[in-house]
Scaffold this active site. Structure first.
Site, PDB file in Angstrom:
ATOM      1  N   HIS A  73       0.829  -1.208   0.000  1.00 50.41           N
ATOM      2  CA  HIS A  73       0.000   0.000   0.000  1.00 50.41           C
ATOM      3  C   HIS A  73       0.865   1.261   0.000  1.00 50.41           C
ATOM      4  O   HIS A  73       0.549   2.252  -0.673  1.00 50.41           O
ATOM      5  CB  HIS A  73      -0.922  -0.016   1.223  1.00 50.41           C
ATOM      6  CG  HIS A  73      -1.667   1.252   1.429  1.00 50.41           C
ATOM      7  ND1 HIS A  73      -1.394   2.106   2.486  1.00 50.41           N
ATOM      8  CD2 HIS A  73      -2.665   1.841   0.721  1.00 50.41           C
ATOM      9  CE1 HIS A  73      -2.203   3.144   2.410  1.00 50.41           C
ATOM     10  NE2 HIS A  73      -2.987   3.020   1.363  1.00 50.41           N
ATOM     11  N   GLU A  76       1.974   1.910  -3.445  1.00 55.15           N
ATOM     12  CA  GLU A  76       0.883   2.471  -4.252  1.00 55.15           C
ATOM     13  C   GLU A  76       0.873   3.996  -4.146  1.00 55.15           C
ATOM     14  O   GLU A  76       0.736   4.706  -5.155  1.00 55.15           O
ATOM     15  CB  GLU A  76      -0.453   1.899  -3.781  1.00 55.15           C
ATOM     16  CG  GLU A  76      -1.663   2.481  -4.493  1.00 55.15           C
ATOM     17  CD  GLU A  76      -2.893   2.555  -3.608  1.00 55.15           C
ATOM     18  OE1 GLU A  76      -3.521   3.635  -3.548  1.00 55.15           O
ATOM     19  OE2 GLU A  76      -3.241   1.541  -2.971  1.00 55.15           O
ATOM     20  N   HIS A  77       1.047   4.511  -2.935  1.00 59.78           N
ATOM     21  CA  HIS A  77       1.103   5.964  -2.750  1.00 59.78           C
ATOM     22  C   HIS A  77       2.278   6.565  -3.518  1.00 59.78           C
ATOM     23  O   HIS A  77       2.142   7.601  -4.177  1.00 59.78           O
ATOM     24  CB  HIS A  77       1.268   6.293  -1.262  1.00 59.78           C
ATOM     25  CG  HIS A  77      -0.014   6.305  -0.496  1.00 59.78           C
ATOM     26  ND1 HIS A  77      -0.452   7.400   0.221  1.00 59.78           N
ATOM     27  CD2 HIS A  77      -0.956   5.347  -0.308  1.00 59.78           C
ATOM     28  CE1 HIS A  77      -1.601   7.124   0.813  1.00 59.78           C
ATOM     29  NE2 HIS A  77      -1.931   5.870   0.513  1.00 59.78           N
ATOM     30  N   GLU A 153      -3.695   8.223   7.528  1.00 62.22           N
ATOM     31  CA  GLU A 153      -4.752   7.451   6.862  1.00 62.22           C
ATOM     32  C   GLU A 153      -5.164   6.260   7.718  1.00 62.22           C
ATOM     33  O   GLU A 153      -6.356   5.959   7.865  1.00 62.22           O
ATOM     34  CB  GLU A 153      -4.268   6.972   5.493  1.00 62.22           C
ATOM     35  CG  GLU A 153      -5.308   6.152   4.731  1.00 62.22           C
ATOM     36  CD  GLU A 153      -4.780   5.604   3.413  1.00 62.22           C
ATOM     37  OE1 GLU A 153      -5.498   4.813   2.781  1.00 62.22           O
ATOM     38  OE2 GLU A 153      -3.645   5.960   3.019  1.00 62.22           O
TER      39      GLU A 153
END
Length: 469
Positions: A73, A76-77, A153
Protein backbone atom coordinates in the site's frame (compact mmCIF):
# COMPACT_ATOMS: atom_id res chain seq x y z
CA UNK A 1 -16.02 -11.78 -9.28
CA UNK A 2 -19.67 -12.20 -8.29
CA UNK A 3 -19.97 -8.81 -6.65
CA UNK A 4 -19.38 -7.23 -10.07
CA UNK A 5 -21.23 -9.75 -12.19
CA UNK A 6 -24.52 -10.17 -10.34
CA UNK A 7 -26.54 -11.30 -13.30
CA UNK A 8 -25.82 -10.26 -16.84
CA UNK A 9 -28.31 -12.00 -19.04
CA UNK A 10 -32.04 -12.31 -19.31
CA UNK A 11 -34.24 -15.34 -18.89
CA UNK A 12 -33.77 -16.83 -22.34
CA UNK A 13 -30.19 -17.71 -21.54
CA UNK A 14 -31.38 -20.52 -19.34
CA UNK A 15 -32.05 -22.70 -22.36
CA UNK A 16 -29.28 -25.23 -22.89
CA UNK A 17 -29.21 -24.30 -26.55
CA UNK A 18 -28.30 -20.73 -25.67
CA UNK A 19 -25.48 -21.91 -23.44
CA UNK A 20 -24.16 -24.12 -26.21
CA UNK A 21 -23.75 -21.25 -28.66
CA UNK A 22 -20.26 -20.06 -29.52
CA UNK A 23 -21.17 -16.49 -28.51
CA UNK A 24 -22.25 -17.46 -25.01
CA UNK A 25 -19.28 -15.62 -23.51
CA UNK A 26 -19.69 -12.59 -21.29
CA UNK A 27 -17.42 -9.77 -22.46
CA UNK A 28 -15.77 -11.34 -25.55
CA UNK A 29 -12.33 -9.92 -24.71
CA UNK A 30 -9.35 -9.96 -27.02
CA UNK A 31 -6.21 -11.14 -25.30
CA UNK A 32 -2.49 -10.94 -26.00
CA UNK A 33 0.67 -11.67 -24.05
CA UNK A 34 3.97 -9.97 -24.87
CA UNK A 35 7.26 -11.95 -24.84
CA UNK A 36 8.19 -10.27 -21.54
CA UNK A 37 5.06 -11.72 -19.93
CA UNK A 38 2.74 -8.69 -19.93
CA UNK A 39 -0.90 -9.76 -20.26
CA UNK A 40 -3.24 -7.46 -22.17
CA UNK A 41 -7.02 -7.87 -22.15
CA UNK A 42 -9.23 -5.58 -24.21
CA UNK A 43 -13.01 -5.39 -24.36
CA UNK A 44 -14.25 -3.27 -27.24
CA UNK A 45 -17.43 -1.30 -26.50
CA UNK A 46 -18.58 1.65 -28.59
CA UNK A 47 -21.63 2.42 -26.43
CA UNK A 48 -19.97 5.53 -24.96
CA UNK A 49 -16.90 7.59 -25.97
CA UNK A 50 -15.02 6.64 -22.82
CA UNK A 51 -12.42 4.10 -21.73
CA UNK A 52 -11.68 2.36 -18.45
CA UNK A 53 -7.95 1.70 -18.39
CA UNK A 54 -6.42 -0.40 -15.61
CA UNK A 55 -3.07 -1.95 -14.84
CA UNK A 56 -3.06 -4.71 -12.23
CA UNK A 57 0.03 -5.96 -10.43
CA UNK A 58 -0.19 -9.45 -8.99
CA UNK A 59 1.12 -8.43 -5.62
CA UNK A 60 -0.61 -7.27 -2.46
CA UNK A 61 -0.40 -7.27 1.29
CA UNK A 62 -0.16 -11.06 1.43
CA UNK A 63 3.08 -11.01 -0.57
CA UNK A 64 4.97 -8.78 1.85
CA UNK A 65 8.03 -9.87 3.79
CA UNK A 66 7.19 -10.61 7.42
CA UNK A 67 7.80 -7.47 9.45
CA UNK A 68 7.22 -5.18 6.46
CA UNK A 69 3.44 -4.95 6.55
CA UNK A 70 1.89 -2.11 4.57
CA UNK A 71 4.68 -1.95 2.01
CA UNK A 72 2.39 -2.80 -0.94
CA UNK A 73 0.00 0.00 0.00
CA UNK A 74 2.90 2.37 0.76
CA UNK A 75 4.28 1.74 -2.74
CA UNK A 76 0.88 2.47 -4.25
CA UNK A 77 1.10 5.96 -2.75
CA UNK A 78 4.64 6.47 -4.02
CA UNK A 79 3.69 5.55 -7.59
CA UNK A 80 1.95 8.95 -7.83
CA UNK A 81 5.10 10.85 -6.80
CA UNK A 82 6.56 11.04 -10.26
CA UNK A 83 9.58 9.75 -12.19
CA UNK A 84 12.60 11.35 -13.81
CA UNK A 85 10.36 12.41 -16.71
CA UNK A 86 7.08 13.06 -14.90
CA UNK A 87 6.72 15.46 -11.98
CA UNK A 88 5.05 14.68 -8.67
CA UNK A 89 1.29 14.64 -9.29
CA UNK A 90 1.65 15.22 -13.04
CA UNK A 91 0.09 11.87 -13.95
CA UNK A 92 -3.20 12.77 -12.26
CA UNK A 93 -3.09 16.34 -13.54
CA UNK A 94 -2.80 15.15 -17.13
CA UNK A 95 -5.73 12.78 -16.63
CA UNK A 96 -7.83 15.55 -15.10
CA UNK A 97 -6.91 17.94 -17.92
CA UNK A 98 -8.72 15.72 -20.44
CA UNK A 99 -11.75 15.33 -18.18
CA UNK A 100 -10.72 11.99 -16.68
CA UNK A 101 -10.24 10.66 -13.18
CA UNK A 102 -7.65 8.26 -11.82
CA UNK A 103 -6.96 6.41 -8.59
CA UNK A 104 -5.55 3.16 -7.25
CA UNK A 105 -6.29 0.47 -4.68
CA UNK A 106 -4.41 -2.25 -2.86
CA UNK A 107 -5.79 -5.53 -1.57
CA UNK A 108 -4.27 -8.70 -0.16
CA UNK A 109 -3.74 -10.22 -3.61
CA UNK A 110 -3.20 -7.31 -5.99
CA UNK A 111 -2.55 -3.62 -6.51
CA UNK A 112 -4.39 -1.83 -9.31
CA UNK A 113 -4.12 1.60 -10.93
CA UNK A 114 -7.05 2.85 -12.96
CA UNK A 115 -8.25 5.78 -15.00
CA UNK A 116 -11.49 6.71 -16.72
CA UNK A 117 -10.37 8.64 -19.79
CA UNK A 118 -11.36 9.66 -23.33
CA UNK A 119 -10.20 7.25 -26.06
CA UNK A 120 -7.70 9.80 -27.37
CA UNK A 121 -5.76 9.67 -24.09
CA UNK A 122 -5.14 5.90 -24.14
CA UNK A 123 -1.69 6.19 -25.82
CA UNK A 124 -0.51 8.72 -23.25
CA UNK A 125 -1.93 6.64 -20.38
CA UNK A 126 0.03 3.60 -21.56
CA UNK A 127 3.16 5.72 -21.89
CA UNK A 128 2.77 7.10 -18.37
CA UNK A 129 2.10 3.66 -16.87
CA UNK A 130 5.11 2.12 -18.62
CA UNK A 131 7.29 4.91 -17.26
CA UNK A 132 6.26 4.49 -13.64
CA UNK A 133 6.48 0.71 -13.90
CA UNK A 134 10.27 1.07 -13.87
CA UNK A 135 11.15 4.69 -13.03
CA UNK A 136 9.18 5.59 -9.91
CA UNK A 137 10.86 8.31 -7.85
CA UNK A 138 11.41 6.60 -4.48
CA UNK A 139 13.82 8.53 -2.26
CA UNK A 140 14.25 9.02 1.48
CA UNK A 141 12.60 12.44 1.32
CA UNK A 142 9.57 11.15 -0.59
CA UNK A 143 9.22 8.09 1.65
CA UNK A 144 9.49 9.99 4.92
CA UNK A 145 6.96 12.61 3.83
CA UNK A 146 4.45 10.02 2.64
CA UNK A 147 4.90 7.92 5.77
CA UNK A 148 3.14 10.59 7.78
CA UNK A 149 0.27 10.66 5.28
CA UNK A 150 -0.18 6.89 5.53
CA UNK A 151 -0.04 6.83 9.32
CA UNK A 152 -2.74 9.51 9.37
CA UNK A 153 -4.75 7.45 6.86
CA UNK A 154 -4.48 4.48 9.18
CA UNK A 155 -5.64 6.60 12.10
CA UNK A 156 -8.68 7.80 10.16
CA UNK A 157 -9.61 4.48 8.53
CA UNK A 158 -8.77 2.05 11.31
CA UNK A 159 -8.19 3.66 14.69
CA UNK A 160 -11.36 5.76 14.43
CA UNK A 161 -13.50 2.90 13.14
CA UNK A 162 -14.42 0.25 15.72
CA UNK A 163 -15.40 -2.23 12.99
CA UNK A 164 -12.11 -1.79 11.15
CA UNK A 165 -10.10 -1.92 14.37
CA UNK A 166 -11.58 -5.18 15.62
CA UNK A 167 -11.66 -6.48 12.04
CA UNK A 168 -7.87 -6.70 12.21
CA UNK A 169 -8.12 -9.03 15.21
CA UNK A 170 -10.83 -11.00 13.46
CA UNK A 171 -8.58 -11.71 10.49
CA UNK A 172 -5.81 -12.90 12.79
CA UNK A 173 -8.23 -15.35 14.40
CA UNK A 174 -9.75 -16.56 11.14
CA UNK A 175 -6.63 -16.91 9.01
CA UNK A 176 -4.03 -17.83 11.60
CA UNK A 177 -0.62 -18.29 10.02
CA UNK A 178 -1.68 -17.10 6.57
CA UNK A 179 -0.80 -13.52 5.54
CA UNK A 180 -4.48 -12.71 5.06
CA UNK A 181 -4.11 -12.03 8.79
CA UNK A 182 -2.25 -8.81 8.01
CA UNK A 183 -4.04 -5.48 7.41
CA UNK A 184 -3.57 -4.10 3.91
CA UNK A 185 -2.59 -0.71 5.28
CA UNK A 186 -0.10 -2.39 7.61
CA UNK A 187 0.57 -2.36 11.34
CA UNK A 188 1.48 1.12 12.58
CA UNK A 189 4.71 0.06 14.27
CA UNK A 190 5.91 -1.59 11.06
CA UNK A 191 4.88 1.30 8.79
CA UNK A 192 6.99 3.57 11.00
CA UNK A 193 10.11 1.50 10.29
CA UNK A 194 9.80 0.71 6.57
CA UNK A 195 12.92 1.86 4.76
CA UNK A 196 13.48 3.29 1.32
CA UNK A 197 15.70 0.31 0.49
CA UNK A 198 12.97 -2.16 1.46
CA UNK A 199 10.37 -0.35 -0.64
CA UNK A 200 12.67 -0.16 -3.64
CA UNK A 201 13.45 -3.87 -3.36
CA UNK A 202 9.74 -4.69 -3.26
CA UNK A 203 9.16 -2.41 -6.26
CA UNK A 204 11.94 -3.95 -8.36
CA UNK A 205 10.80 -7.48 -7.58
CA UNK A 206 7.08 -7.15 -8.27
CA UNK A 207 6.55 -4.21 -10.63
CA UNK A 208 7.46 -5.77 -13.94
CA UNK A 209 5.60 -6.73 -17.13
CA UNK A 210 5.57 -10.44 -16.30
CA UNK A 211 3.65 -9.64 -13.12
CA UNK A 212 1.19 -7.17 -14.65
CA UNK A 213 -2.12 -7.18 -16.48
CA UNK A 214 -3.41 -4.34 -18.62
CA UNK A 215 -7.20 -4.48 -18.74
CA UNK A 216 -8.97 -1.93 -20.94
CA UNK A 217 -12.62 -1.64 -21.85
CA UNK A 218 -14.52 0.94 -23.83
CA UNK A 219 -14.25 2.72 -27.15
CA UNK A 220 -10.94 1.26 -28.30
CA UNK A 221 -9.71 -1.22 -30.88
CA UNK A 222 -7.82 -4.17 -29.46
CA UNK A 223 -5.19 -4.20 -32.21
CA UNK A 224 -4.40 -0.55 -31.53
CA UNK A 225 -4.00 -1.23 -27.81
CA UNK A 226 -1.78 -4.25 -28.49
CA UNK A 227 0.47 -2.19 -30.76
CA UNK A 228 0.72 0.64 -28.23
CA UNK A 229 1.46 -1.80 -25.40
CA UNK A 230 4.22 -3.33 -27.47
CA UNK A 231 5.62 0.13 -28.16
CA UNK A 232 5.69 1.30 -24.55
CA UNK A 233 6.14 -1.94 -22.57
CA UNK A 234 7.80 -4.30 -25.03
CA UNK A 235 11.38 -3.37 -24.16
CA UNK A 236 10.90 -3.56 -20.38
CA UNK A 237 12.56 -6.76 -19.15
CA UNK A 238 10.81 -9.34 -17.02
CA UNK A 239 11.71 -9.48 -13.34
CA UNK A 240 13.12 -12.31 -11.26
CA UNK A 241 9.57 -13.48 -10.50
CA UNK A 242 8.96 -14.66 -14.09
CA UNK A 243 7.81 -18.26 -14.06
CA UNK A 244 7.66 -18.35 -10.25
CA UNK A 245 4.58 -19.14 -8.24
CA UNK A 246 3.68 -16.73 -5.49
CA UNK A 247 4.99 -18.28 -2.30
CA UNK A 248 2.61 -18.27 0.64
CA UNK A 249 2.23 -20.57 3.64
CA UNK A 250 -0.57 -23.09 3.48
CA UNK A 251 -3.35 -22.16 5.87
CA UNK A 252 -3.16 -24.15 9.08
CA UNK A 253 -6.45 -25.82 10.01
CA UNK A 254 -8.85 -23.64 11.95
CA UNK A 255 -9.60 -25.34 15.26
CA UNK A 256 -12.32 -24.69 17.81
CA UNK A 257 -14.69 -21.79 18.16
CA UNK A 258 -13.54 -18.27 18.91
CA UNK A 259 -15.85 -15.51 20.10
CA UNK A 260 -14.50 -11.98 20.02
CA UNK A 261 -16.42 -9.54 22.23
CA UNK A 262 -15.80 -5.88 21.49
CA UNK A 263 -17.37 -2.79 23.04
CA UNK A 264 -16.91 0.74 21.85
CA UNK A 265 -18.97 3.89 22.40
CA UNK A 266 -18.86 4.59 18.66
CA UNK A 267 -20.76 1.39 17.87
CA UNK A 268 -24.37 2.43 17.36
CA UNK A 269 -26.07 -0.91 17.99
CA UNK A 270 -25.35 -4.53 18.78
CA UNK A 271 -24.18 -6.70 15.92
CA UNK A 272 -23.28 -10.35 15.64
CA UNK A 273 -21.50 -12.20 12.85
CA UNK A 274 -20.08 -15.68 12.38
CA UNK A 275 -17.22 -16.35 9.96
CA UNK A 276 -16.46 -19.72 8.43
CA UNK A 277 -13.52 -20.35 6.17
CA UNK A 278 -14.60 -21.30 2.66
CA UNK A 279 -12.76 -22.05 -0.57
CA UNK A 280 -12.42 -19.15 -2.99
CA UNK A 281 -13.21 -19.12 -6.69
CA UNK A 282 -9.52 -19.94 -7.23
CA UNK A 283 -9.20 -22.74 -4.66
CA UNK A 284 -12.62 -24.40 -4.83
CA UNK A 285 -13.05 -27.77 -6.49
CA UNK A 286 -15.32 -27.82 -9.52
CA UNK A 287 -18.18 -25.33 -9.23
CA UNK A 288 -18.26 -25.34 -5.43
CA UNK A 289 -17.59 -21.60 -5.18
CA UNK A 290 -20.67 -20.86 -7.26
CA UNK A 291 -22.72 -23.03 -4.91
CA UNK A 292 -21.52 -20.98 -1.92
CA UNK A 293 -22.32 -17.81 -3.83
CA UNK A 294 -25.85 -18.93 -4.61
CA UNK A 295 -26.35 -20.24 -1.07
CA UNK A 296 -25.74 -16.75 0.27
CA UNK A 297 -28.30 -15.33 -2.11
CA UNK A 298 -30.86 -18.01 -1.28
CA UNK A 299 -30.48 -17.42 2.45
CA UNK A 300 -30.72 -13.63 2.46
CA UNK A 301 -30.93 -12.14 -1.01
CA UNK A 302 -34.61 -11.20 -1.04
CA UNK A 303 -37.40 -10.23 1.33
CA UNK A 304 -38.79 -13.77 1.08
CA UNK A 305 -35.44 -15.41 1.90
CA UNK A 306 -35.16 -17.20 5.28
CA UNK A 307 -32.90 -14.64 6.95
CA UNK A 308 -35.02 -11.68 5.94
CA UNK A 309 -38.40 -13.28 6.46
CA UNK A 310 -37.67 -14.94 9.79
CA UNK A 311 -35.37 -12.50 11.57
CA UNK A 312 -36.45 -9.17 10.11
CA UNK A 313 -40.09 -9.46 9.07
CA UNK A 314 -41.75 -12.23 11.09
CA UNK A 315 -39.90 -12.21 14.41
CA UNK A 316 -38.70 -8.60 14.17
CA UNK A 317 -35.54 -9.42 16.09
CA UNK A 318 -33.10 -7.64 13.80
CA UNK A 319 -32.89 -4.56 11.63
CA UNK A 320 -31.10 -6.59 8.98
CA UNK A 321 -29.62 -10.05 8.53
CA UNK A 322 -27.39 -11.48 5.86
CA UNK A 323 -25.50 -14.50 4.60
CA UNK A 324 -22.56 -13.56 2.42
CA UNK A 325 -19.90 -15.43 0.44
CA UNK A 326 -16.52 -13.74 0.04
CA UNK A 327 -14.58 -15.76 -2.51
CA UNK A 328 -12.70 -13.31 -4.72
CA UNK A 329 -9.21 -14.17 -3.49
CA UNK A 330 -6.15 -16.17 -4.49
CA UNK A 331 -6.36 -18.33 -1.37
CA UNK A 332 -9.34 -19.41 0.73
CA UNK A 333 -12.08 -16.91 1.52
CA UNK A 334 -15.01 -16.96 3.92
CA UNK A 335 -18.74 -17.46 4.34
CA UNK A 336 -20.39 -15.05 6.76
CA UNK A 337 -23.63 -14.95 8.71
CA UNK A 338 -24.56 -11.68 10.39
CA UNK A 339 -27.26 -9.47 11.83
CA UNK A 340 -27.92 -6.07 13.43
CA UNK A 341 -29.90 -6.65 16.61
CA UNK A 342 -32.98 -4.87 17.88
CA UNK A 343 -33.17 -4.09 21.57
CA UNK A 344 -34.22 -6.97 23.80
CA UNK A 345 -32.32 -9.79 22.11
CA UNK A 346 -28.87 -11.14 22.86
CA UNK A 347 -26.08 -11.73 20.38
CA UNK A 348 -25.80 -15.38 21.38
CA UNK A 349 -29.54 -15.83 20.80
CA UNK A 350 -29.45 -14.30 17.33
CA UNK A 351 -26.30 -16.20 16.39
CA UNK A 352 -28.00 -19.49 17.25
CA UNK A 353 -31.10 -18.37 15.36
CA UNK A 354 -28.98 -17.74 12.25
CA UNK A 355 -27.33 -21.13 12.58
CA UNK A 356 -30.75 -22.75 13.00
CA UNK A 357 -31.99 -21.09 9.82
CA UNK A 358 -28.94 -22.42 7.98
CA UNK A 359 -29.52 -25.88 9.47
CA UNK A 360 -33.20 -25.89 8.51
CA UNK A 361 -32.26 -24.90 4.98
CA UNK A 362 -29.59 -27.62 4.76
CA UNK A 363 -32.19 -30.21 5.82
CA UNK A 364 -34.58 -29.38 3.01
CA UNK A 365 -35.02 -31.79 0.11
CA UNK A 366 -33.61 -31.08 -3.34
CA UNK A 367 -37.17 -30.86 -4.60
CA UNK A 368 -37.87 -27.98 -2.19
CA UNK A 369 -34.69 -26.12 -3.14
CA UNK A 370 -34.83 -26.58 -6.92
CA UNK A 371 -37.57 -24.04 -7.76
CA UNK A 372 -36.04 -21.47 -5.38
CA UNK A 373 -32.66 -21.98 -7.02
CA UNK A 374 -34.02 -21.49 -10.50
CA UNK A 375 -35.76 -18.30 -9.41
CA UNK A 376 -32.49 -17.05 -7.94
CA UNK A 377 -30.64 -17.77 -11.17
CA UNK A 378 -33.23 -15.85 -13.15
CA UNK A 379 -32.95 -12.94 -10.74
CA UNK A 380 -29.18 -12.88 -10.96
CA UNK A 381 -29.16 -12.95 -14.73
CA UNK A 382 -31.78 -10.24 -14.99
CA UNK A 383 -30.47 -7.86 -12.32
CA UNK A 384 -27.48 -6.57 -14.24
CA UNK A 385 -28.64 -6.81 -17.82
CA UNK A 386 -27.50 -3.19 -18.21
CA UNK A 387 -24.05 -3.76 -16.72
CA UNK A 388 -22.67 -4.86 -20.08
CA UNK A 389 -22.74 -1.19 -21.07
CA UNK A 390 -20.91 -0.12 -17.93
CA UNK A 391 -17.41 0.66 -19.10
CA UNK A 392 -15.78 -0.23 -15.77
CA UNK A 393 -17.12 -3.75 -15.21
CA UNK A 394 -15.18 -5.63 -17.91
CA UNK A 395 -11.77 -4.19 -16.99
CA UNK A 396 -12.42 -4.54 -13.27
CA UNK A 397 -13.81 -8.06 -13.48
CA UNK A 398 -11.17 -9.47 -15.82
CA UNK A 399 -8.30 -7.76 -14.01
CA UNK A 400 -9.37 -9.04 -10.61
CA UNK A 401 -9.94 -12.56 -11.89
CA UNK A 402 -6.52 -12.79 -13.55
CA UNK A 403 -4.89 -11.37 -10.43
CA UNK A 404 -6.45 -13.98 -8.17
CA UNK A 405 -5.76 -17.22 -10.01
CA UNK A 406 -8.71 -17.34 -12.40
CA UNK A 407 -8.65 -17.31 -16.17
CA UNK A 408 -10.39 -15.34 -18.89
CA UNK A 409 -12.58 -18.38 -19.54
CA UNK A 410 -13.65 -18.47 -15.89
CA UNK A 411 -15.10 -15.01 -16.37
CA UNK A 412 -16.43 -15.53 -19.88
CA UNK A 413 -18.39 -18.65 -19.03
CA UNK A 414 -19.46 -17.84 -15.49
CA UNK A 415 -23.13 -18.04 -16.44
CA UNK A 416 -22.60 -21.65 -17.49
CA UNK A 417 -21.04 -22.37 -14.09
CA UNK A 418 -24.05 -20.79 -12.39
CA UNK A 419 -26.53 -22.64 -14.59
CA UNK A 420 -24.80 -25.95 -13.82
CA UNK A 421 -25.35 -25.61 -10.06
CA UNK A 422 -28.02 -28.02 -8.83
CA UNK A 423 -30.11 -28.11 -5.68
CA UNK A 424 -27.90 -30.97 -4.50
CA UNK A 425 -24.83 -28.74 -4.90
CA UNK A 426 -26.44 -26.04 -2.76
CA UNK A 427 -27.42 -28.50 -0.04
CA UNK A 428 -23.94 -30.03 -0.04
CA UNK A 429 -22.18 -26.77 0.79
CA UNK A 430 -24.91 -25.81 3.28
CA UNK A 431 -24.40 -29.10 5.09
CA UNK A 432 -20.64 -28.56 5.11
CA UNK A 433 -21.16 -25.30 6.96
CA UNK A 434 -23.62 -26.84 9.40
CA UNK A 435 -21.15 -29.58 10.30
CA UNK A 436 -18.17 -27.26 10.71
CA UNK A 437 -16.55 -27.48 14.14
CA UNK A 438 -14.49 -24.32 13.80
CA UNK A 439 -15.44 -20.71 13.21
CA UNK A 440 -14.91 -17.18 14.53
CA UNK A 441 -17.78 -15.13 15.92
CA UNK A 442 -17.75 -11.40 16.48
CA UNK A 443 -20.00 -9.63 19.00
CA UNK A 444 -19.99 -5.85 18.65
CA UNK A 445 -21.68 -3.79 21.33
CA UNK A 446 -22.06 -0.10 22.16
CA UNK A 447 -21.27 1.12 25.61
CA UNK A 448 -24.73 1.30 27.10
CA UNK A 449 -25.97 4.73 28.05
CA UNK A 450 -27.26 5.47 31.52
CA UNK A 451 -30.87 5.03 30.39
CA UNK A 452 -30.08 1.60 28.95
CA UNK A 453 -30.45 2.69 25.33
CA UNK A 454 -28.10 3.02 22.43
CA UNK A 455 -28.21 5.01 19.22
CA UNK A 456 -29.83 4.34 15.82
CA UNK A 457 -29.29 1.36 13.52
CA UNK A 458 -26.17 1.12 11.40
CA UNK A 459 -25.09 -0.88 8.37
CA UNK A 460 -24.06 -4.52 8.89
CA UNK A 461 -20.43 -5.50 8.91
CA UNK A 462 -20.44 -7.91 5.99
CA UNK A 463 -16.79 -8.40 5.15
CA UNK A 464 -13.42 -8.78 6.78
CA UNK A 465 -11.95 -5.76 5.08
CA UNK A 466 -11.90 -3.59 2.01
CA UNK A 467 -9.36 -2.62 -0.55
CA UNK A 468 -7.36 0.36 0.61
CA UNK A 469 -7.56 3.23 -1.86
Amino acid sequence: MFRILVGIFSLFLFSQAAFAQDDAGLFHPKVKQLPNGLQIVVVENDALPVVKAMIWYKVGASDEVVGQSGIAHFLEHLMFKGTEKVADGQFSREVAAVGGIDNAFTSWDYTAYHATIPPSFVPRWLELESDRMVNAHITDDVVNTERGVIIEERRMRVEQSPEAKIGEQLRVSLYGNHPYNTPVIGWKNEIEHLTTAQINAFYKKWYAPNNAIIAISGQVKADDVFALAEKYFGEIPASETKGQKRQRPQMAPLRGQTIIHYQDPRISQEKVSRYYRAPSFATAKGNEAYAYMLLGELLSGSVSSPFQKRLVLDQEKTYGAYAYYSGESLDDGSFILGANLKKGFTQAEIEQEMVQILTDFANKSPEEIAPLLEQEKVKLFEQTVFSLDNVEYPARTLGEALSTGESVDDVEYWKQHVADISAQDILKVAQKLVHRKAWVSLYLSPETQTDGTSSAPAQPMQSLGKEIR
